[in-house]
Design a protein around this motif. Structure first.
Motif, PDB file in Angstrom:
ATOM      1  N   ARG A 147      43.093  41.277  -6.548  1.00  0.00           N
ATOM      2  CA  ARG A 147      44.444  40.753  -6.309  1.00  0.00           C
ATOM      3  C   ARG A 147      44.953  41.210  -4.943  1.00  0.00           C
ATOM      4  N   GLY A 148      44.665  42.466  -4.592  1.00  0.00           N
ATOM      5  CA  GLY A 148      45.049  42.966  -3.270  1.00  0.00           C
ATOM      6  C   GLY A 148      44.335  42.218  -2.158  1.00  0.00           C
ATOM      7  N   ILE A 149      43.045  41.979  -2.346  1.00  0.00           N
ATOM      8  CA  ILE A 149      42.283  41.217  -1.354  1.00  0.00           C
ATOM      9  C   ILE A 149      42.892  39.832  -1.182  1.00  0.00           C
ATOM     10  N   GLY A 150      43.297  39.240  -2.296  1.00  0.00           N
ATOM     11  CA  GLY A 150      43.916  37.926  -2.226  1.00  0.00           C
ATOM     12  C   GLY A 150      45.186  37.918  -1.397  1.00  0.00           C
ATOM     13  N   ARG A 151      45.892  39.044  -1.361  1.00  0.00           N
ATOM     14  CA  ARG A 151      47.137  39.130  -0.589  1.00  0.00           C
ATOM     15  C   ARG A 151      46.897  39.344   0.894  1.00  0.00           C
ATOM     16  N   VAL A 152      45.814  40.037   1.259  1.00  0.00           N
ATOM     17  CA  VAL A 152      45.648  40.426   2.666  1.00  0.00           C
ATOM     18  C   VAL A 152      44.614  39.600   3.424  1.00  0.00           C
ATOM     19  N   LEU A 153      43.805  38.804   2.732  1.00  0.00           N
ATOM     20  CA  LEU A 153      42.758  38.051   3.411  1.00  0.00           C
ATOM     21  C   LEU A 153      43.343  36.779   4.026  1.00  0.00           C
ATOM     22  N   ALA A 154      43.046  36.564   5.293  1.00  0.00           N
ATOM     23  CA  ALA A 154      43.584  35.418   6.030  1.00  0.00           C
ATOM     24  C   ALA A 154      42.933  34.124   5.561  1.00  0.00           C
ATOM     25  N   PRO A 155      43.591  32.989   5.790  1.00  0.00           N
ATOM     26  CA  PRO A 155      42.930  31.708   5.550  1.00  0.00           C
ATOM     27  C   PRO A 155      41.624  31.627   6.339  1.00  0.00           C
ATOM     28  N   GLY A 156      40.578  31.166   5.692  1.00  0.00           N
ATOM     29  CA  GLY A 156      39.269  31.134   6.328  1.00  0.00           C
ATOM     30  C   GLY A 156      38.569  32.475   6.346  1.00  0.00           C
ATOM     31  N   GLY A 157      39.202  33.500   5.733  1.00  0.00           N
ATOM     32  CA  GLY A 157      38.661  34.858   5.772  1.00  0.00           C
ATOM     33  C   GLY A 157      37.438  35.048   4.892  1.00  0.00           C
ATOM     34  N   MET A 158      36.704  36.127   5.170  1.00  0.00           N
ATOM     35  CA  MET A 158      35.449  36.428   4.496  1.00  0.00           C
ATOM     36  C   MET A 158      35.578  37.720   3.694  1.00  0.00           C
ATOM     37  N   LEU A 159      35.060  37.708   2.475  1.00  0.00           N
ATOM     38  CA  LEU A 159      34.955  38.914   1.645  1.00  0.00           C
ATOM     39  C   LEU A 159      33.489  39.246   1.463  1.00  0.00           C
ATOM     40  N   CYS A 160      33.101  40.490   1.777  1.00  0.00           N
ATOM     41  CA  CYS A 160      31.714  40.948   1.633  1.00  0.00           C
ATOM     42  C   CYS A 160      31.690  42.193   0.754  1.00  0.00           C
TER      43      CYS A 160
END
Length: 199
Positions: free
Chosen positions: A118-131
């Motif tokens: 949920r935190g990642i969902g708040r801080v990740l930019a549009p087009g952002g990458m999660l690894c």
């Protein structure tokens, strides 16, 4: 001077992870690392990818180690650690082009993993990458005997720990609007999973 704690596992896995991240993070500029640990990954990746502004973070207990590694490397693109409890609602404002975390999902309790996403969902930019790097189960099954043994050792330390199902992690990512883009097998029965948010 504070001595630098050393993780042999971090030293062993840094090159295979770096090889994957070079491609996945090519178009990124800012990265939030969740659970920077000793700080070894941050300085290694920051030195190898100077185009990235690498923001370290962790619980307060690990900040001295992270700062010691950062002080030794003196990299202008690797920032001092933020206080971040992934299971809390107190996160940096962001946005970040990418979020990276290694060997955290099997250490945290499942509700903390859910909170982290949920935190990642708040801080990740549009087009952002999660690894996310670490060992996982597939369809509830261990992929190797060594991973089953590792899971047993974790649960013996604390019942809330243990390897997570790859499908459950993917569902959490999907709930945050992320689409899988990479599922890479790395040495020692670990994986690097990556998702991208729609732009």
């Amino acid at each position: 001077m504070i001595s630098k704690p050393f993780s042999a596992a971090s030293a062993r896995n840094r090159e295979p992870i770096l090889a994957a991240l070079r491609d996945l993070l090519r178009g990124c500029h800012t990265v939030l690392e969740i659970g920077s640990g000793t700080g070894q990954h941050a300085v290694h990746f920051g030195a190898a990818m100077p185009h990235l502004l690498w923001q370290t973070s962790d619980l307060a207990a690990n900040h001295a180690s992270i700062r010691a590694w950062l002080d030794g490397a003196a990299l202008p693109n690797v920032l001092p650690p933020l206080l971040l409890d992934a299971g809390s609602n107190d996160w940096p404002a962001g946005p970040f082009d990418a979020v990276y975390t290694a060997n955290t999902c099997h250490i945290m309790a499942w509700p903390e993993v859910q909170s982290m996403f949920r935190g990642i969902g708040r801080v990740l930019a549009p087009g952002g990458m999660l690894c996310i790097y670490g060992p996982f189960r597939r369809d509830g099954q261990f992929t190797t005997p060594s991973n089953a043994q590792f899971d047993a050792s974790l649960r013996a330390q604390a019942p809330h720990m243990g390897l997570r199902n790859r499908e459950d992690i993917d569902a959490l990512a999907h709930a945050q609007g992320l689409t899988p883009v990479a599922d890479l097998a790395l040495p020692a029965n670990n994986e690097l999973l990556a998702w991208r948010r729609a732009g």
